[in-house]
Scaffold this motif. Sequence first.
Motif, PDB file in Angstrom:
ATOM      1  N   ASN A 125      -2.882 -10.263  -0.544  1.00  0.00           N
ATOM      2  CA  ASN A 125      -2.117  -9.015  -1.891  1.00  0.00           C
ATOM      3  C   ASN A 125      -1.705  -7.783  -0.920  1.00  0.00           C
ATOM      4  O   ASN A 125      -2.228  -7.022  -1.604  1.00  0.00           O
ATOM      5  CB  ASN A 125      -3.404  -8.899  -2.874  1.00  0.00           C
ATOM      6  N   GLU A 126      -1.314  -7.436  -0.011  1.00  0.00           N
ATOM      7  CA  GLU A 126      -0.536  -6.506   0.474  1.00  0.00           C
ATOM      8  C   GLU A 126      -1.301  -5.170   1.015  1.00  0.00           C
ATOM      9  O   GLU A 126      -1.707  -4.222   1.631  1.00  0.00           O
ATOM     10  CB  GLU A 126      -0.105  -5.310  -0.839  1.00  0.00           C
ATOM     11  N   LYS A 127      -3.046  -6.148   1.521  1.00  0.00           N
ATOM     12  CA  LYS A 127      -4.296  -5.411   2.503  1.00  0.00           C
ATOM     13  C   LYS A 127      -4.320  -6.364   3.239  1.00  0.00           C
ATOM     14  O   LYS A 127      -3.916  -7.814   3.416  1.00  0.00           O
ATOM     15  CB  LYS A 127      -5.317  -5.841   1.522  1.00  0.00           C
ATOM     16  N   PHE A 128      -5.162  -5.919   4.213  1.00  0.00           N
ATOM     17  CA  PHE A 128      -5.427  -6.529   5.572  1.00  0.00           C
ATOM     18  C   PHE A 128      -6.185  -7.558   5.338  1.00  0.00           C
ATOM     19  O   PHE A 128      -7.604  -7.052   4.980  1.00  0.00           O
ATOM     20  CB  PHE A 128      -5.878  -5.484   6.621  1.00  0.00           C
ATOM     21  N   GLY A 129      -7.146  -8.611   5.868  1.00  0.00           N
ATOM     22  CA  GLY A 129      -8.288  -9.674   5.865  1.00  0.00           C
ATOM     23  C   GLY A 129      -8.034 -10.392   7.692  1.00  0.00           C
ATOM     24  O   GLY A 129      -7.002  -9.975   8.251  1.00  0.00           O
ATOM     25  N   ILE A 130      -8.753 -10.768   7.682  1.00  0.00           N
ATOM     26  CA  ILE A 130      -8.987 -11.817   8.556  1.00  0.00           C
ATOM     27  C   ILE A 130      -9.812 -12.856   8.442  1.00  0.00           C
ATOM     28  O   ILE A 130     -10.308 -13.038   7.530  1.00  0.00           O
ATOM     29  CB  ILE A 130     -10.107 -10.697   9.636  1.00  0.00           C
TER      30      ILE A 130
END
Length: 146
Positions: A125-130
């Motif tokens: 959702n247009e955010k960084f994650g891991i």
Amino acid sequence: MSESSNDDDMLADEWAKALEEQDDEEEEKVEQAQLDELVEDVAAQTRVEPAPQNDASAEDSPDLGVILDIPVTIAMEVGTTEINIRNLLLLNQGSVIELDRVAGEPLDVTVNGTLIAHGEVVVVNEKFGIRLTDIISQSERIQKIN
């Protein structure tokens, strides 16, 4: 008379079968009761009764429910490097700092500074994650602490 005796024989046979079935059922009940008793005996012999706790030992035993709502800081570390203060003071907008990690190498996931996993960067959702790729075992974590 033979018909009467034949009827009596049939009746006697039916009674004999009924009594035999009743005996079989009673034997099964007795065997099941013995088996149940044996199972209870074995369970009683292997059961470990908890030691009585006094107030002091109750305080020593951990209640994990108490800590489940404590917030912790989780961080993803791309890499690190060491520079001296002179070079740090020379940094300005657009400066590039070379890190000790190779491009494409998994990131470190830390909780309150303790390494717990490795992962790769994803966009959600247009955010960084891991995405976690490897979880560090408890024994490995303990070894790194010592």
